[in-house]
Design a protein around this motif. Structure first.
Motif, short mmCIF file in Angstrom:
data_model
loop_
_atom_site.label_atom_id
_atom_site.label_comp_id
_atom_site.label_asym_id
_atom_site.label_seq_id
_atom_site.Cartn_x
_atom_site.Cartn_y
_atom_site.Cartn_z
N SER A 117 44.52 53.10 43.46
CA SER A 117 45.01 51.81 43.97
C SER A 117 44.09 50.64 43.62
O SER A 117 44.46 49.48 43.84
N ILE A 118 42.91 50.93 43.08
CA ILE A 118 41.99 49.86 42.69
C ILE A 118 42.45 49.24 41.38
O ILE A 118 42.72 49.95 40.41
N PRO A 119 42.57 47.93 41.33
CA PRO A 119 43.02 47.28 40.08
C PRO A 119 42.09 47.60 38.92
O PRO A 119 40.87 47.42 39.00
N LYS A 120 42.65 48.09 37.83
CA LYS A 120 41.84 48.44 36.66
C LYS A 120 41.21 47.22 36.01
O LYS A 120 40.20 47.32 35.32
N SER A 121 41.83 46.05 36.25
CA SER A 121 41.29 44.83 35.63
C SER A 121 39.89 44.52 36.12
O SER A 121 39.05 44.00 35.37
N LEU A 122 39.60 44.83 37.40
CA LEU A 122 38.26 44.58 37.94
C LEU A 122 37.21 45.44 37.24
O LEU A 122 36.14 44.96 36.87
N ILE A 123 37.54 46.71 37.05
CA ILE A 123 36.60 47.62 36.39
C ILE A 123 36.43 47.26 34.93
O ILE A 123 35.32 47.30 34.38
N GLU A 124 37.53 46.90 34.27
CA GLU A 124 37.45 46.53 32.85
C GLU A 124 36.64 45.26 32.66
O GLU A 124 35.86 45.15 31.69
N ALA A 125 36.79 44.30 33.58
CA ALA A 125 36.00 43.07 33.48
C ALA A 125 34.51 43.35 33.62
O ALA A 125 33.68 42.78 32.90
N ALA A 126 34.16 44.25 34.56
CA ALA A 126 32.75 44.61 34.74
C ALA A 126 32.22 45.35 33.51
O ALA A 126 31.07 45.15 33.11
N ALA A 127 33.06 46.19 32.90
CA ALA A 127 32.64 46.92 31.70
C ALA A 127 32.40 45.96 30.55
O ALA A 127 31.45 46.14 29.76
N ILE A 128 33.25 44.94 30.43
CA ILE A 128 33.07 43.94 29.37
C ILE A 128 31.78 43.18 29.57
O ILE A 128 31.08 42.82 28.60
N ASP A 129 31.41 42.96 30.83
CA ASP A 129 30.16 42.25 31.13
C ASP A 129 28.92 43.11 30.92
O ASP A 129 27.79 42.63 31.09
N GLY A 130 29.13 44.39 30.57
CA GLY A 130 28.00 45.26 30.25
C GLY A 130 27.54 46.14 31.39
O GLY A 130 26.49 46.80 31.28
N ALA A 131 28.29 46.19 32.52
CA ALA A 131 27.88 47.03 33.65
C ALA A 131 28.09 48.50 33.31
O ALA A 131 29.11 48.88 32.74
N SER A 132 27.11 49.32 33.65
CA SER A 132 27.21 50.75 33.40
C SER A 132 28.21 51.39 34.36
O SER A 132 28.65 50.76 35.33
N PHE A 133 28.54 52.66 34.11
CA PHE A 133 29.52 53.34 34.97
C PHE A 133 29.01 53.45 36.40
O PHE A 133 29.75 53.19 37.34
N SER A 134 27.75 53.82 36.57
CA SER A 134 27.21 53.95 37.92
C SER A 134 27.16 52.60 38.63
O SER A 134 27.45 52.51 39.83
N HIS A 135 26.81 51.55 37.88
CA HIS A 135 26.76 50.22 38.49
C HIS A 135 28.16 49.76 38.89
O HIS A 135 28.34 49.17 39.97
N ARG A 136 29.15 50.04 38.06
CA ARG A 136 30.53 49.67 38.39
C ARG A 136 31.01 50.44 39.62
O ARG A 136 31.70 49.89 40.48
N PHE A 137 30.60 51.70 39.69
CA PHE A 137 31.06 52.52 40.82
C PHE A 137 30.49 52.01 42.14
O PHE A 137 31.22 51.86 43.13
N TRP A 138 29.18 51.77 42.19
CA TRP A 138 28.55 51.42 43.47
C TRP A 138 28.78 49.97 43.89
O TRP A 138 28.68 49.65 45.07
N THR A 139 29.06 49.10 42.94
CA THR A 139 29.25 47.69 43.28
C THR A 139 30.72 47.28 43.39
O THR A 139 31.03 46.27 44.04
N ILE A 140 31.61 48.03 42.77
CA ILE A 140 33.04 47.66 42.78
C ILE A 140 33.90 48.75 43.42
O ILE A 140 34.61 48.51 44.39
N VAL A 141 33.81 49.95 42.86
CA VAL A 141 34.72 51.03 43.28
C VAL A 141 34.43 51.49 44.71
O VAL A 141 35.33 51.53 45.56
N PHE A 142 33.18 51.83 44.99
CA PHE A 142 32.87 52.39 46.30
C PHE A 142 33.12 51.40 47.44
O PHE A 142 33.66 51.81 48.49
N PRO A 143 32.74 50.11 47.31
CA PRO A 143 33.10 49.17 48.39
C PRO A 143 34.60 49.07 48.63
O PRO A 143 35.05 48.95 49.77
N LEU A 144 35.41 49.14 47.56
CA LEU A 144 36.86 49.07 47.73
C LEU A 144 37.42 50.36 48.32
O LEU A 144 38.54 50.37 48.84
#
Length: 293
Positions: free
Chosen positions: A182-209
């Motif tokens: 249910s988490i919008p993929k656009s948020l994760i893709e935007a963070a990936a484009i900005d250079g965030a690693s998988f673990s950083h994306r998970f703990w700062t975007i995915v896990f809070p949501l």
């Protein structure tokens, strides 16, 4: 603008909720009232004589060392089941969310344990660790580990924790996977484009949501560990060795149906119900503040 439904007849809303109210009344309020009533009585095993004793049953509980020890056992067991179950389920859900080929088979295999009855789960894990013929016990002995849950309290606790986590992991997995999807993929893709690693994306975007899902599962898993694991413990260890795996709900059963102490068992059920309600209220009062809706 919110649209509100209005019924022309005053009795129709009550008629619609009557089945659910009847279920709650018959299966919750009536047994709870019976437990409260029996907790202030002293009865013999056959119910032929009844005597009002007031708070004497509760006083005996606090003077019982085995009952006090069951609080620690329950706390350790519930914490291990809740934390381990949620952590493993979240890991499996993250892996399933990334699987492309064979995703349907992978997800189906993960939800199978939920269809297994708790007592069957306890027996399965008991057979695997039964010394000396259990499969897992055999390999542990080859590694120099003498597994014996009949004599070692730590081994017995590990056995029921693993069985309880395995039984509940499918339920947790389904909710975590639904939350991830249910988490919008656009948020994760935007963070990936900005250079965030998988673990950083998970703990700062995915896990809070995922915090609403995590909070819900935390409440459910604590209730599960307190109540629904009775059959697993009864099948695997029967509260042993030496009452080391006798959690509160198992002690209610043992004192009521084996020791035939009806009043003491009813008093224990009242205390257990109060503890679970208090823990749930505390979680909604304090833990929910950290949830991001």
């Amino acid at each position: 603008m919110e649209k509100r439904v209005r019924f022309k007849s005053w009795w129709l809303p009550w008629l619609l909720v009557a089945p659910q109210m009847a279920v709650v009344l018959v299966f919750f309020f009536w047994p709870a009232a019976q437990a409260l009533y029996q907790s202030v009585l002293s009865q013999d095993a056959f119910g032929t004589s009844t005597e009002f004793v007031g708070m004497e049953n509760f006083e005996r509980l606090w003077n019982d060392e085995t009952y006090i020890a069951s609080f620690t056992t329950t706390a350790v067991f519930s914490l291990l089941v809740a934390v381990s179950g949620l952590s493993i389920a979240l890991l499996l859900a993250v892996m399933a969310d990334r699987v492309i080929k064979g995703a349907g088979i992978y997800k189906t295999l993960l939800i199978w344990p939920y269809a297994v009855a708790p007592v069957v789960a306890g027996v399965l894990w008991l057979f695997m660790f039964a010394s000396p013929f259990g499969t897992v016990a055999y390999f542990l002995r080859m590694l120099g580990i003498e597994w014996n849950h009949l004599l070692e309290p730590n081994h017995a606790m590990a056995l029921i924790v693993m069985a309880a986590v395995w039984k509940q992991i499918s339920y947790n997995f389904l909710f975590f996977l639904a939350g991830l999807q249910s988490i919008p993929k656009s948020l994760i893709e935007a963070a990936a484009i900005d250079g965030a690693s998988f673990s950083h994306r998970f703990w700062t975007i995915v896990f809070p949501l995922l915090s609403p899902t995590t909070f819900f599962l935390l409440v459910i898993n604590i209730v599960y560990a307190f109540f629904d694991t009775f059959a697993i413990i009864d099948a695997a260890t029967q509260g042993g060795p030496g009452k080391s795996t006798s959690i509160l709900v198992y002690k209610v059963y043992y004192d009521g149906f084996k020791a035939l102490d009806m009043g003491g068992s009813a008093a224990q059920s009242v205390v257990l119900m109060t503890i679970v309600i208090a823990l749930t209220v505390i979680q909604f009062r304090f833990v929910e503040k950290k949830v991001q809706y």
